[in-house]
Structures are given as structure tokens and as C-alpha cells.
Motif scaffolding. Structure first.
Motif, PDB file in Angstrom:
ATOM      1  N   LEU A 124       3.062  25.769  31.882  1.00 41.11           N
ATOM      2  CA  LEU A 124       4.344  25.851  31.197  1.00 41.11           C
ATOM      3  C   LEU A 124       5.519  25.721  32.166  1.00 41.11           C
ATOM      4  N   ALA A 125       5.330  26.216  33.390  1.00 38.80           N
ATOM      5  CA  ALA A 125       6.422  26.169  34.371  1.00 38.80           C
ATOM      6  C   ALA A 125       6.779  24.739  34.759  1.00 38.80           C
ATOM      7  N   GLY A 126       5.774  23.865  34.792  1.00 36.52           N
ATOM      8  CA  GLY A 126       6.043  22.469  35.120  1.00 36.52           C
ATOM      9  C   GLY A 126       6.340  22.268  36.599  1.00 36.52           C
ATOM     10  N   GLN A 127       7.108  21.229  36.878  1.00 35.82           N
ATOM     11  CA  GLN A 127       7.424  20.871  38.259  1.00 35.82           C
ATOM     12  C   GLN A 127       8.728  21.536  38.702  1.00 35.82           C
ATOM     13  N   ALA A 128       8.862  21.730  40.006  1.00 34.22           N
ATOM     14  CA  ALA A 128      10.083  22.322  40.576  1.00 34.22           C
ATOM     15  C   ALA A 128      10.260  21.800  41.988  1.00 34.22           C
ATOM     16  N   ARG A 129      11.501  21.803  42.443  1.00 31.82           N
ATOM     17  CA  ARG A 129      11.792  21.293  43.781  1.00 31.82           C
ATOM     18  C   ARG A 129      11.501  22.310  44.867  1.00 31.82           C
ATOM     19  N   THR A 130      11.673  23.582  44.550  1.00 26.16           N
ATOM     20  CA  THR A 130      11.470  24.631  45.560  1.00 26.16           C
ATOM     21  C   THR A 130      10.541  25.700  45.003  1.00 26.16           C
ATOM     22  N   LEU A 131      10.024  26.524  45.917  1.00 26.18           N
ATOM     23  CA  LEU A 131       9.152  27.618  45.514  1.00 26.18           C
ATOM     24  C   LEU A 131       9.910  28.621  44.653  1.00 26.18           C
ATOM     25  N   ASP A 132      11.157  28.936  45.031  1.00 23.50           N
ATOM     26  CA  ASP A 132      11.948  29.891  44.252  1.00 23.50           C
ATOM     27  C   ASP A 132      12.196  29.381  42.835  1.00 23.50           C
ATOM     28  N   GLN A 133      12.463  28.111  42.701  1.00 21.18           N
ATOM     29  CA  GLN A 133      12.698  27.539  41.376  1.00 21.18           C
ATOM     30  C   GLN A 133      11.422  27.596  40.538  1.00 21.18           C
ATOM     31  N   LEU A 134      10.282  27.303  41.150  1.00 15.23           N
ATOM     32  CA  LEU A 134       9.016  27.366  40.432  1.00 15.23           C
ATOM     33  C   LEU A 134       8.712  28.800  40.003  1.00 15.23           C
ATOM     34  N   TRP A 135       9.049  29.766  40.860  1.00 12.59           N
ATOM     35  CA  TRP A 135       8.829  31.172  40.517  1.00 12.59           C
ATOM     36  C   TRP A 135       9.688  31.593  39.328  1.00 12.59           C
ATOM     37  N   ARG A 136      10.958  31.182  39.332  1.00 12.02           N
ATOM     38  CA  ARG A 136      11.832  31.509  38.204  1.00 12.02           C
ATOM     39  C   ARG A 136      11.332  30.875  36.912  1.00 12.02           C
ATOM     40  N   GLN A 137      10.866  29.632  36.992  1.00 11.54           N
ATOM     41  CA  GLN A 137      10.345  28.963  35.803  1.00 11.54           C
ATOM     42  C   GLN A 137       9.070  29.634  35.299  1.00 11.54           C
ATOM     43  N   THR A 138       8.256  30.125  36.228  1.00 13.60           N
ATOM     44  CA  THR A 138       7.023  30.824  35.851  1.00 13.60           C
ATOM     45  C   THR A 138       7.341  32.135  35.150  1.00 13.60           C
ATOM     46  N   LEU A 139       8.290  32.897  35.693  1.00 17.01           N
ATOM     47  CA  LEU A 139       8.666  34.162  35.064  1.00 17.01           C
ATOM     48  C   LEU A 139       9.326  33.929  33.707  1.00 17.01           C
ATOM     49  N   SER A 140      10.104  32.871  33.588  1.00 13.28           N
ATOM     50  CA  SER A 140      10.695  32.531  32.296  1.00 13.28           C
ATOM     51  C   SER A 140       9.610  32.235  31.269  1.00 13.28           C
ATOM     52  N   ALA A 141       8.567  31.545  31.700  1.00 15.59           N
ATOM     53  CA  ALA A 141       7.440  31.264  30.801  1.00 15.59           C
ATOM     54  C   ALA A 141       6.725  32.553  30.402  1.00 15.59           C
ATOM     55  N   LEU A 142       6.596  33.493  31.352  1.00 14.94           N
ATOM     56  CA  LEU A 142       5.943  34.760  31.045  1.00 14.94           C
ATOM     57  C   LEU A 142       6.758  35.575  30.042  1.00 14.94           C
ATOM     58  N   VAL A 143       8.083  35.561  30.173  1.00 16.74           N
ATOM     59  CA  VAL A 143       8.946  36.248  29.214  1.00 16.74           C
ATOM     60  C   VAL A 143       8.738  35.683  27.810  1.00 16.74           C
ATOM     61  N   LYS A 144       8.680  34.362  27.714  1.00 20.00           N
ATOM     62  CA  LYS A 144       8.500  33.724  26.412  1.00 20.00           C
ATOM     63  C   LYS A 144       7.116  34.010  25.829  1.00 20.00           C
ATOM     64  N   MET A 145       6.127  34.184  26.679  1.00 21.36           N
ATOM     65  CA  MET A 145       4.763  34.430  26.207  1.00 21.36           C
ATOM     66  C   MET A 145       4.539  35.868  25.781  1.00 21.36           C
ATOM     67  N   THR A 146       5.328  36.807  26.304  1.00 24.74           N
ATOM     68  CA  THR A 146       5.094  38.228  26.055  1.00 24.74           C
ATOM     69  C   THR A 146       5.612  38.610  24.670  1.00 24.74           C
ATOM     70  N   PRO A 147       4.735  39.044  23.758  1.00 21.91           N
ATOM     71  CA  PRO A 147       5.176  39.392  22.397  1.00 21.91           C
ATOM     72  C   PRO A 147       5.761  40.800  22.349  1.00 21.91           C
ATOM     73  N   VAL A 148       6.919  40.937  21.745  1.00 22.55           N
ATOM     74  CA  VAL A 148       7.562  42.244  21.582  1.00 22.55           C
ATOM     75  C   VAL A 148       8.085  42.365  20.157  1.00 22.55           C
ATOM     76  N   HIS A 149       8.290  43.610  19.731  1.00 23.34           N
ATOM     77  CA  HIS A 149       8.791  43.862  18.378  1.00 23.34           C
ATOM     78  C   HIS A 149      10.303  43.662  18.296  1.00 23.34           C
ATOM     79  N   SER A 150      10.997  43.959  19.409  1.00 22.39           N
ATOM     80  CA  SER A 150      12.455  43.773  19.530  1.00 22.39           C
ATOM     81  C   SER A 150      13.247  44.565  18.494  1.00 22.39           C
ATOM     82  N   ALA A 151      12.774  45.755  18.134  1.00 25.02           N
ATOM     83  CA  ALA A 151      13.491  46.619  17.195  1.00 25.02           C
ATOM     84  C   ALA A 151      13.004  48.044  17.410  1.00 25.02           C
ATOM     85  N   ASP A 152      13.680  48.986  16.763  1.00 26.43           N
ATOM     86  CA  ASP A 152      13.296  50.395  16.824  1.00 26.43           C
ATOM     87  C   ASP A 152      12.843  50.819  15.432  1.00 26.43           C
ATOM     88  N   PRO A 153      11.616  50.498  15.037  1.00 23.60           N
ATOM     89  CA  PRO A 153      11.183  50.719  13.653  1.00 23.60           C
ATOM     90  C   PRO A 153      11.178  52.177  13.230  1.00 23.60           C
TER      91      PRO A 153
END
Length: 383
Positions: A124-153
Motif C-alpha cells: 500500500l505504501a508504494g514507491q518513495a524517494r527517501t526512507l523517511d517518506q516511505l516510512w510516513r507512507q507506511t504509517l499512513s497505510a497502517l492508520v487507514k487499515m486500523t479499524p476503530v469505532h470513532s465514537a463514545d457509544p
């Protein structure tokens, strides 16, 4: 026992021929150098001792069960060593071809994430020019993959049951949520229920909490079913149900899960302690899911070394995280879960683990344990 010799120009080609003939479970009996290459003697995966005894009885010389058991144990050890070697070859090939992705993989291993999740993240992270950019893209993908309720039921009321192993933090989490609701709405509309009808300490803990908060406390037992108890509390705005943490085969565990499954108005949440190993978390999920689980609560984050295994379970099972807890203070040390906060905490824990060099064998096994697409390609390239 079926034996076969394989002669090839090098060991890599010979091992590939063995796998093609006998499969991934083949056992290597011997190797030696010969003119023009190497010779490998291999056999298919051993059958059970009983079947082996039957085969050997008709094919002299006959081998006893004890002798066959010792032989099978030795063959399994050889197979394990061979698998480790193949994992190492695959990882070395991957690291040479894509060093930035290999560096990211090591960080993900330090976070406790399994190989299948790591592969998905890098894809999901795809290609990146630098290691830091690839790390940020990887963490962004992890945020999108992590399921949350996003409310206080709980803040709006309802009936919620808390499932999970002993020591997961079910009762403490109930105390935090009940206290918050009482402070905001008063004690009249809150009730606490326990299905743990055979541990006196469990009753007393909930009764003490009830006295402190001034809320109703009910016990489900042989004289009072869960259905009848909930019906008697229908006028309450919030009902929190504490359950016993029991082994999956315990009859009381099956009883309480069956009762909860028969109450569709109850939202069942599994409480997962992040201090537990991945196998413990998976076993807890497997047991509790029979009652129908709509969410989870991650606890003991203040004591955890890694969070990757818990996050991976939530991702693989598509179960949203509702709350996270990170201490014993009541009603504090609890927050509505957000993907960004969970990933940020997981990264911080992983960084602490990475302060010491990540064990090479752990990284290689993590890489080799993933589904075929990436690891198998690297193994084929290595061979």
C-alpha cells in the motif's frame, strides 16, 4: 521408506528439485559433493508411526515405532534448519534488492506486526524517494487499515457486555465507563450485571463499585437468567455486563456465551490486554466470537512492550477498537480509540524495542512466514 537421489550442479538447484518431487515437507537425509556438483538424498514427509510400522512390516528390514519416532524427530529438525536457511536466503535477496523496504520491514517487526500485515503495508505504501517518506507512507497505510469505532457509544446508553480472559481489565474498564456516565448523568439510570456466578470475589468487587457509585447491581445465577435480569432493568439507560474469564471449554464459559448470543440487544465487546502474546489474544478472540463480537477494547497499554499483535488481530478480523486504556486511574486512563493515536503509541513502543538490534532470526522468520506472494518470490530468486 521412499528414498531418492538428486544430483545437481549446486545445492540451490538440488533443493529446488527435491521440493518439486516431494513438496515443501520433504526431509533431507544426506548431502555430499560429487563430480560436477552435489548429491542430495531425500524422502517425502514421514507418515504416522502406525502407518510406517504397517509399511515396514511388509518391507524388510522392519523398523520399530520407537526407532521411527526418533528418525522422524531428527528429520523434522533437519527440515526446520533447512527452512531457516531458506528464510535467510529469501531475506538476504529482499534486502539487497529493496534496502529501504527491508529497513521498514525491520521497524514493523520491532512493533510486533506479523509478516502478512507487513507485506500489505509495503504494498500500500508504494514507491518513495527517501526512507523517511516511505516510512510516513507506511504509517499512513497502517492508520487507514486500523479499524476503530470513532465514537463514545457508552455516553449515549445501551447494553454492553465485556468478554475476555482473566486479568484483561474487564471490571476496571467497566468501573471507568460507569463512573464517567454517573458523573455526567447521575446514578439512577445505570445498572451493573455480572454473569460470574461462582466466584464470590467477583460479586464483591462489583457490589463495592455499585455502593460507591450508588447504582443497581444484579447477579445472573441459576435462579436469575440473563434474559430475566435484563428485562427487569429495561428502564435503565445504561447496563454494563461483567463476565467471567474462563477457559474456552469450561462449561460456565459456554453457558454465559450462549446466554449472551441469545440477547441481540446486547453489544458484546472483547477486552484484549496488549501485554498478552499473540496466541493468547487469538485464543481469546476465538472463544468470545461465538457470542458475536461487535468491537474490542485494548487494555494495559501502559504496561505493553508492543502493540502490533493486537492491532493485527483487529485488522485481520475487521473488529473495530472502541476504547483504549492505559492505567488504573478511575475514571481516567481511558480514551475513545482513534487510529492515529493507536498507531502513534504502537510506533513509540516499537521504537523502544528497536533501541537494541532486532534479532536477525526473528526478522527472517517473520519475512518467511508470510503468504506466498512476496516471500516465495524472494525464495525463488534466491534459489
Amino acid at each position: 521408506m521412499q528414498l531418492k537421489k538428486f544430483v545437481a550442479k549446486d545445492m540451490r538447484r538440488a533443493l529446488m528439485d527435491v521440493r518439486q518431487a516431494f513438496g515443501e515437507d520433504a526431509a533431507i537425509l544426506s548431502t555430499r559433493s560429487v563430480e560436477g556438483g552435489v548429491e542430495v538424498v531425500a524422502t517425502p514427509a514421514p507418515a504416522s508411526p502406525d502407518k510406517a510400522a504397517e509399511f515396514n512390516a511388509a518391507n524388510e528390514p522392519s523398523v520399530s515405532k520407537a526407532e521411527f519416532g526418533a528418525m522422524r524427530s531428527e528429520l523434522n529438525s533437519i527440515r526446520s534448519l533447512l527452512q531457516q536457511r531458506l528464510n535467510g536466503l529469501a531475506w538476504d535477496q529482499f534486502a539487497r534488492q529493496t534496502p529501504a523496504q527491508a529497513a521498514i520491514w525491520e521497524r514493523l517487526v520491532a512493533m510486533g506486526l506479523p509478516g502478512n500485515i507487513n507485506q500489505r503495508l509495503l504494498d500500500l505504501a508504494g514507491q518513495a524517494r527517501t526512507l523517511d517518506q516511505l516510512w510516513r507512507q507506511t504509517l499512513s497505510a497502517l492508520v487507514k487499515m486500523t479499524p476503530v469505532h470513532s465514537a463514545d457509544p457508552v455516553s449515549t446508553g445501551g447494553i454492553f457486555a465485556f468478554l475476555g480472559p482473566t486479568g484483561a481489565g474487564k471490571t476496571t474498564t467497566i468501573a471507568k465507563l460507569a463512573t464517567r456516565f454517573v458523573l455526567a448523568n447521575g446514578p439512577e439510570e445505570v445498572a451493573l450485571v455480572t454473569t460470574d456466578s461462582f466466584r464470590l470475589a467477583a460479586h464483591e468487587q462489583l457490589r463495592t463499585l455499585g455502593r460507591i457509585l450508588g447504582v443497581t447491581v444484579r447477579i445472573v445465577d441459576n435462579q436469575h437468567s440473563l434474559g430475566d435480569t435484563l428485562q427487569s432493568l429495561a428502564h435503565k439507560r445504561l447496563v454494563l455486563i461483567d463476565t467471567a474469564g474462563l477457559p474456552s471449554r469450561h462449561p460456565e464459559q459456554q453457558r454465559q456465551l450462549s446466554e449472551l448470543a441469545d440477547q441481540p440487544q446486547v453489544q458484546n465487546w472483547v477486552v484484549l490486554p496488549c501485554t498478552a502474546q499473540g496466541q493468547v489474544l487469538q485464543a481469546a478472540w476465538k472463544t468470545c466470537s461465538t457470542a458475536g463480537v461487535s468491537g474490542c477494547i485494548l487494555t494495559h497499554l501502559d504496561e505493553a512492550c508492543v502493540m502490533g499483535e493486537a492491532l493485527a488481530l483487529c485488522i485481520d478480523r475487521a473488529v473495530p477498537v472502541v476504547y483504549e486504556t492505559f492505567g488504573q486511574a478511575i475514571p481516567d486512563d481511558l480514551a475513545v480509540a482513534t487510529a492515529q493515536a493507536l498507531v502513534k503509541r504502537a510506533v513509540a513502543l516499537g521504537r523502544a524495542q528497536a533501541a537494541t538490534p532486532v534479532d536477525r532470526a526473528r526478522v527472517m522468520n517473520n519475512f518467511g512466514s508470510q503468504p506466498p506472494s512476496r516471500a516465495a518470490a524472494a525464495k525463488r530468486a534466491a534459489i
